[in-house]
Design an enzyme around this catalytic site. Structure first.
Site, PDB file in Angstrom:
ATOM      1  N   HIS A  18       0.855  -1.188   0.000  1.00 28.90           N
ATOM      2  CA  HIS A  18       0.000   0.000   0.000  1.00 28.90           C
ATOM      3  C   HIS A  18       0.896   1.245   0.000  1.00 28.90           C
ATOM      4  O   HIS A  18       2.125   1.149   0.033  1.00 28.90           O
ATOM      5  CB  HIS A  18      -0.987  -0.017   1.177  1.00 28.90           C
ATOM      6  CG  HIS A  18      -0.349  -0.111   2.535  1.00 28.90           C
ATOM      7  ND1 HIS A  18       0.403   0.901   3.077  1.00 28.90           N
ATOM      8  CD2 HIS A  18      -0.349  -1.114   3.455  1.00 28.90           C
ATOM      9  CE1 HIS A  18       0.831   0.541   4.269  1.00 28.90           C
ATOM     10  NE2 HIS A  18       0.404  -0.690   4.519  1.00 28.90           N
ATOM     11  N   HIS A  21       3.840   1.691   2.427  1.00 30.30           N
ATOM     12  CA  HIS A  21       5.100   1.046   2.037  1.00 30.30           C
ATOM     13  C   HIS A  21       5.798   1.872   0.955  1.00 30.30           C
ATOM     14  O   HIS A  21       7.017   2.027   0.947  1.00 30.30           O
ATOM     15  CB  HIS A  21       4.861  -0.354   1.463  1.00 30.30           C
ATOM     16  CG  HIS A  21       4.144  -1.287   2.382  1.00 30.30           C
ATOM     17  ND1 HIS A  21       3.003  -1.959   2.019  1.00 30.30           N
ATOM     18  CD2 HIS A  21       4.412  -1.671   3.647  1.00 30.30           C
ATOM     19  CE1 HIS A  21       2.596  -2.714   3.020  1.00 30.30           C
ATOM     20  NE2 HIS A  21       3.439  -2.562   4.024  1.00 30.30           N
ATOM     21  N   CYS A 126       3.727 -11.059  19.710  1.00 35.18           N
ATOM     22  CA  CYS A 126       2.688 -10.617  18.759  1.00 35.18           C
ATOM     23  C   CYS A 126       3.109 -11.065  17.371  1.00 35.18           C
ATOM     24  O   CYS A 126       4.170 -10.668  16.879  1.00 35.18           O
ATOM     25  CB  CYS A 126       2.513  -9.097  18.776  1.00 35.18           C
ATOM     26  SG  CYS A 126       1.439  -8.539  17.422  1.00 35.18           S
ATOM     27  N   CYS A 129       3.401  -8.211  14.709  1.00 39.40           N
ATOM     28  CA  CYS A 129       4.653  -7.445  14.801  1.00 39.40           C
ATOM     29  C   CYS A 129       5.858  -8.366  14.648  1.00 39.40           C
ATOM     30  O   CYS A 129       6.964  -7.885  14.471  1.00 39.40           O
ATOM     31  CB  CYS A 129       4.834  -6.777  16.158  1.00 39.40           C
ATOM     32  SG  CYS A 129       3.640  -5.558  16.594  1.00 39.40           S
ATOM     33  N   CYS A 143      -1.163  -6.385  22.507  1.00 44.86           N
ATOM     34  CA  CYS A 143      -0.070  -5.787  21.731  1.00 44.86           C
ATOM     35  C   CYS A 143      -0.268  -4.268  21.707  1.00 44.86           C
ATOM     36  O   CYS A 143      -1.352  -3.796  21.361  1.00 44.86           O
ATOM     37  CB  CYS A 143      -0.088  -6.337  20.309  1.00 44.86           C
ATOM     38  SG  CYS A 143       0.967  -5.370  19.221  1.00 44.86           S
ATOM     39  N   HIS A 146      -1.090  -3.469  17.835  1.00 45.42           N
ATOM     40  CA  HIS A 146      -2.300  -4.034  17.214  1.00 45.42           C
ATOM     41  C   HIS A 146      -3.494  -4.153  18.160  1.00 45.42           C
ATOM     42  O   HIS A 146      -4.593  -4.501  17.719  1.00 45.42           O
ATOM     43  CB  HIS A 146      -1.973  -5.402  16.595  1.00 45.42           C
ATOM     44  CG  HIS A 146      -0.979  -5.314  15.481  1.00 45.42           C
ATOM     45  ND1 HIS A 146       0.380  -5.429  15.685  1.00 45.42           N
ATOM     46  CD2 HIS A 146      -1.146  -5.047  14.165  1.00 45.42           C
ATOM     47  CE1 HIS A 146       1.001  -5.265  14.527  1.00 45.42           C
ATOM     48  NE2 HIS A 146       0.108  -5.038  13.598  1.00 45.42           N
ATOM     49  N   LYS A 294      -2.805   5.363  11.216  1.00 48.32           N
ATOM     50  CA  LYS A 294      -1.762   4.818  10.342  1.00 48.32           C
ATOM     51  C   LYS A 294      -2.397   4.092   9.148  1.00 48.32           C
ATOM     52  O   LYS A 294      -3.318   3.294   9.341  1.00 48.32           O
ATOM     53  CB  LYS A 294      -0.918   3.808  11.124  1.00 48.32           C
ATOM     54  CG  LYS A 294       0.224   3.235  10.304  1.00 48.32           C
ATOM     55  CD  LYS A 294       0.956   2.124  11.033  1.00 48.32           C
ATOM     56  CE  LYS A 294       2.102   1.613  10.197  1.00 48.32           C
ATOM     57  NZ  LYS A 294       2.628   0.322  10.597  1.00 48.32           N
ATOM     58  N   LYS A 297      -2.962  -2.230   6.181  1.00 46.02           N
ATOM     59  CA  LYS A 297      -3.909  -3.197   5.654  1.00 46.02           C
ATOM     60  C   LYS A 297      -4.957  -3.508   6.710  1.00 46.02           C
ATOM     61  O   LYS A 297      -6.156  -3.503   6.446  1.00 46.02           O
ATOM     62  CB  LYS A 297      -3.101  -4.423   5.257  1.00 46.02           C
ATOM     63  CG  LYS A 297      -3.737  -5.662   5.472  1.00 46.02           C
ATOM     64  CD  LYS A 297      -4.289  -6.621   4.709  1.00 46.02           C
ATOM     65  CE  LYS A 297      -5.493  -7.352   4.643  1.00 46.02           C
ATOM     66  NZ  LYS A 297      -5.764  -8.344   5.590  1.00 46.02           N
TER      67      LYS A 297
HETATM   68  N1  MSP Z   1       9.672  -6.753   7.526  1.00 45.23           N
HETATM   69  C1  MSP Z   1       9.818  -5.684   8.422  1.00 45.23           C
HETATM   70  C2  MSP Z   1      11.045  -4.851   8.098  1.00 45.23           C
HETATM   71  C3  MSP Z   1      12.331  -5.591   8.111  1.00 45.23           C
HETATM   72  S1  MSP Z   1      13.667  -4.570   7.639  1.00 45.23           S
HETATM   73  C4  MSP Z   1      15.024  -5.439   7.975  1.00 45.23           C
HETATM   74  C5  MSP Z   1       8.592  -4.792   8.361  1.00 45.23           C
HETATM   75  N2  MSP Z   1       7.849  -4.895   7.261  1.00 45.23           N
HETATM   76  S2  MSP Z   1       6.494  -4.096   6.976  1.00 45.23           S
HETATM   77  O1  MSP Z   1       6.071  -4.533   5.678  1.00 45.23           O
HETATM   78  O2  MSP Z   1       5.585  -4.262   8.057  1.00 45.23           O
HETATM   79  O3  MSP Z   1       6.858  -2.578   6.976  1.00 45.23           O
HETATM   80  C6  MSP Z   1       7.859  -2.101   6.124  1.00 45.23           C
HETATM   81  C7  MSP Z   1       8.013  -0.601   6.214  1.00 45.23           C
HETATM   82  O4  MSP Z   1       6.812   0.019   5.785  1.00 45.23           O
HETATM   83  C8  MSP Z   1       8.298  -0.067   7.619  1.00 45.23           C
HETATM   84  O5  MSP Z   1       9.366   0.870   7.565  1.00 45.23           O
HETATM   85  C9  MSP Z   1       7.052   0.656   7.987  1.00 45.23           C
HETATM   86  O6  MSP Z   1       7.312   1.776   8.791  1.00 45.23           O
HETATM   87  C10 MSP Z   1       6.575   1.095   6.614  1.00 45.23           C
HETATM   88  N3  MSP Z   1       5.167   1.426   6.662  1.00 45.23           N
HETATM   89  C11 MSP Z   1       4.095   0.594   6.773  1.00 45.23           C
HETATM   90  N4  MSP Z   1       2.980   1.363   6.886  1.00 45.23           N
HETATM   91  C12 MSP Z   1       3.327   2.670   6.835  1.00 45.23           C
HETATM   92  C13 MSP Z   1       2.621   3.877   6.792  1.00 45.23           C
HETATM   93  N5  MSP Z   1       1.313   3.929   6.917  1.00 45.23           N
HETATM   94  N6  MSP Z   1       3.344   5.003   6.580  1.00 45.23           N
HETATM   95  C14 MSP Z   1       4.709   5.001   6.357  1.00 45.23           C
HETATM   96  N7  MSP Z   1       5.388   3.886   6.414  1.00 45.23           N
HETATM   97  C15 MSP Z   1       4.738   2.742   6.804  1.00 45.23           C
HETATM   98  O7  MSP Z   1       8.377  -4.014   9.280  1.00 45.23           O
END
Ligand code: MSP
Length: 504
Positions: A18, A21, A126, A129, A143, A146, A294, A297
Site C-alpha cells: 500500500h 510502504h 505478537c 509485529c 499488543c 495491534h 496509520k 492493511k
Molecule cells: N519486515 C519488516 C522490516 C524488516 S527490515 C530489515 C517490516 N515490514 S512491513 O512490511 O511491516 O513494513 C515495512 C516498512 O513500511 C516499515 O518501515 C514501515 O514503517 C513502513 N510502513 C508501513 N505502513 C506505513 C505507513 N502507513 N506510513 C509510512 N510507512 C509505513 O516491518
C-alpha cells in the site's frame, strides 16, 4: 568517486503493498536518483521479508505452500515499484540461497564470539509485529500496536546478549551524534538504550519456516534477526567481503518509525557482536496517516499505489508524497491535498512556466531560444534557492528542496508577468526575460529529476537539452547562468494537464 548505499526495509509478504510502504520506496528512490545524478556510485537495495510466523500463517490461511505464496507476493511488490518508477539496483528475498549463507555466517560469527547462549523463553509474542513483548511494554496483555491479545510462549531459545552492548551503543551514539536522523528519533533510541537492555531471543523451535541455526538445526532464526542481516547479505558479506567493506562505510538505512528499536538498537549491536561497524546512517521517516490513523492493511485504509498512479500519474504521486511532509514527521494522506499540490504547484506553477515560455519563444522569436543574460533575473537572485535545494537533497530534506524549486518558478513567473514579453514590440526586449526564464527551467529540471522522473526529462527536451547530458554532473549543471540559447523550440505540450474533478 563516492559510494552511496541506500536501503529500504524489506516488506513482509503477508499482503499487497500500500502507499505507506511506497512512502519509504519513493524517498529512497529519490535519494538514489539524486546521488546518481551527482555521479556517485549508488547501490539501492530493497526486497521482501519472507520468513516468520506471520507469512507462514498467511500462506496456510490461503491454502498455498509458503514458497508459492511468497513468490506471488514478491511479484506484487515488484509490480507496485515498477508503477512508481522505483529504480532499485537489487531486490533481495530472504528465501534466497545467498541470504541463507550470509545469515549463517553472521550468526556463527556472533556465536563464536560468545554473544549467543541457550535459555528458556517464557513470555508473550505478537505475530503481527513478529515481536516479543515484556509486561512493561504491554501491561494489559495486549499488543501495544495491534491492540490484540498477545500469545503466551514457552520454548527453548537461543538468546543474543544485547545487554552486553549497552555501553558500546551509548559510546557510538555519543561519538556519532548524526548517526540517526532526525534528532528526535535519535533521542528516542538513545533513551531506550539508556533505560537498560535485555537479552533477546533469536531462535524458534515451534516453527520451521526460517533459516536453521548453523550449530543447531532444530532451531530456525527469529525472523527479525534474519531480516536485518539482509543489508549485509546483499552488499557481499558472505561472498565478496571487499565489496561489502567498501559499501558498508556509506550505508544509509531508511526505515519507518515503528522499526526504530530493531534498527537503531539491535542492528548496531548485532554488527558490533559480529565484529563489524554499525551502519553509517539511519534515516527514520514517520507514518502516512489517513484521517489521523496509520495507513495499514489491517486498518482497511490502505491506498493501492497502482490505482493512484493510474488516476494521477507517477510524477504527481511521487511529488505529493515528498513535498507534503518532512521526512521524520507523520503526515496525513488525502486526495484533496494531492490534487491541490498538483493544481497549484505542478500544473499552475511549473507547467505554466514551461508552456508560456515555449509558446512565446515560438511565436515571437521564431522558435530560437534566447540565452540567459541575467538582465531580467540576476544570478544572485537564483543562486540562494539553488543552494538551499541542493542542501535539501543532500540533507534528506525533500520538502525543503521542493519548496525552493517552487520559489524559483514563482520568481520566473513573476518576472514574466512584469516584463510581459508576449507584448514586447522588439524581439530583443522579449529575449531577456525569456532567456532568464529558460535558465530557471533548466535548473528546475535538474532539481526535480529525483522526483518528477518524466517531467524533468520533458522540460529539458522542450528547451533543447539532452537529459543524458546532465546525468552524473548535477553539481556542474547547477551552476547558474549556463543556458546558452540557440536551440530551436516549439510550444510544449502541457506537462501537467488540469485534473478532471474526481469527486474526491
Ligand atoms: N519486515 C519488516 C522490516 C524488516 S527490515 C530489515 C517490516 N515490514 S512491513 O512490511 O511491516 O513494513 C515495512 C516498512 O513500511 C516499515 O518501515 C514501515 O514503517 C513502513 N510502513 C508501513 N505502513 C506505513 C505507513 N502507513 N506510513 C509510512 N510507512 C509505513 O516491518
Amino acid at each position: 568517486m563516492t559510494e552511496f548505499f541506500i536501503s529500504t526495509p524489506i516488506y513482509y509478504v503477508n499482503d499487497a503493498p500500500h502507499l505507506g510502504h511506497a512512502y519509504s520506496m519513493i524517498n529512497a528512490d529519490a535519494f538514489a536518483r539524486w546521488h546518481r545524478g551527482l555521479g556517485d556510485e549508488v547501490y539501492f537495495l530493497t526486497g521482501t521479508d519472507e520468513h516468520g510466523q506471520k507469512v507462514a500463517d498467511s500462506a496456510a490461511r490461503n491454502d498455498m505452500s509458503v514458497q508459492a505464496w511468497t513468490d506471488t507476493y514478491a511479484e506484487r511488490f515488484k509490480a507496485a515499484w515498477e508503477a512508481l518508477r522505483i529504480d532499485y539496483d537489487d531486490f533481495i528475498r530472504t528465501t534466497e540461497e545467498r541470504h541463507t549463507k550470509a545469515v549463517q555466517k553472521f550468526l556463527q560469527a556472533i556465536y563464536d564470539r560468545g554473544y549467543i547462549y541457550k535459555g528458556m523463553y517464557r513470555g508473550t509474542y505478537c505475530v503481527s509485529c513478529e515481536a516479543y513483548y515484556t509486561a512493561n511494554d504491554a501491561p494489559d496483555g495486549n499488543c501495544p500496536v495491534h491492540k490484540r491479545p498477545l500469545i503466551e510462549m514457552e520454548e527453548e531459545n537461543y538468546f543474543f546478549r544485547l545487554s552486553a552492548f549497552q555501553e558500546a551503543l551509548i559510546e557510538w551514539y555519543d561519538r556519532d551524534p548524526d548517526a540517526v536522523f532526525p534528532d528526535f528519533r535519535r533521542n528516542e533510541a538513545y533513551s531506550f538504550i539508556k533505560g537498560g537492555l535485555e537479552d533477546i531471543s533469536i531462535s524458534r523451535t515451534s516453527i520451521d519456516w526460517g533459516i536453521p541455526l548453523p550449530w543447531d538445526e532444530r532451531h530456525v532464526c527469529y525472523v527479525w534477526f534474519d531480516a536485518l542481516i539482509n543489508y549485509v547479505t546483499a552488499t557481499g558479506y558472505a561472498e565478496d567481503f571487499e565489496r561489502f567493506s567498501r559499501l558498508w562505510r556509506h550505508s544509509h538505512h531508511l526505515i519507518g518509525k515503528d522499526i526504530i528499536r530493531f534498527h537503531c538498537v539491535w542492528w548496531p549491536a548485532m554488527l558490533m557482536a559480529a565484529g563489524l561497524e554499525p551502519p553509517s546512517k539511519l534515516l527514520v521517516h514517520g507514518w502516512l496517516l489517513v484521517k489521523g490513523e496509520k495507513m495499514a492493511k489491517s486498518g482497511g485504509n490502505g491506498v493501492d499505489p497502482i490505482e493512484l498512479v493510474g488516476t494521477y500519474g507517477t510524477d504527481a504521486v511521487r511529488y505529493y508524497l515528498l513535498r507534503e511532509h518532512a521526512l521524520g514527521a507523520d503526515g496525513d494522506f488525502s486526495l484533496e491535498a494531492l490534487e491541490h499540490r498538483y493544481n497549484v504547484e505542478l500544473a499552475n506553477n511549473i507547467g505554466n512556466l514551461l508552456s508560456r515560455v515555449t509558446n512565446v519563444v515560438a511565436r515571437s522569436l521564431g522558435g530560437v531560444a534566447p540565452a540567459y543574460t541575467g538582465r531580467a533575473i540576476a544570478a544572485e537572485r537564483i543562486e540562494p534557492h539553488v543552494a538551499r535545494a541542493q542542501d535539501g537533497w543532500n540533507g534528506f530534506a525533500t520538502a525543503q528542496a521542493l519548496e525552493e524549486v517552487q520559489a524559483m518558478v514563482r520568481l520566473a513567473n513573476a518576472v514574466l508577468e512584469e516584463r510581459a514579453p508576449w507584448k514586447a514590440a522588439d524581439p530583443a526586449e522579449a529575449a531577456e526575460p525569456l532567456g532568464d526564464a529558460l535558465e530557471i527551467l533548466r535548473l528546475v529540471a535538474v532539481l526535480v529529476a529525483p522526483v518528477l522522473t518524466e517531467a524533468s526529462a520533458k522540460i529539458l527536451a522542450a528547451i533543447g537539452i539532452d537529459p543524458a547530458s546532465v546525468k552524473g554532473s548535477y553539481t556542474e549543471a547547477l551552476g547558474v547562468g549556463q543556458y546558452a540559447g540557440g536551440a530551436s523550440i516549439s510550444k510544449a505540450a502541457p506537462l501537467f494537464p488540469r485534473l478532471e474533478a474526481t469527486g474526491a
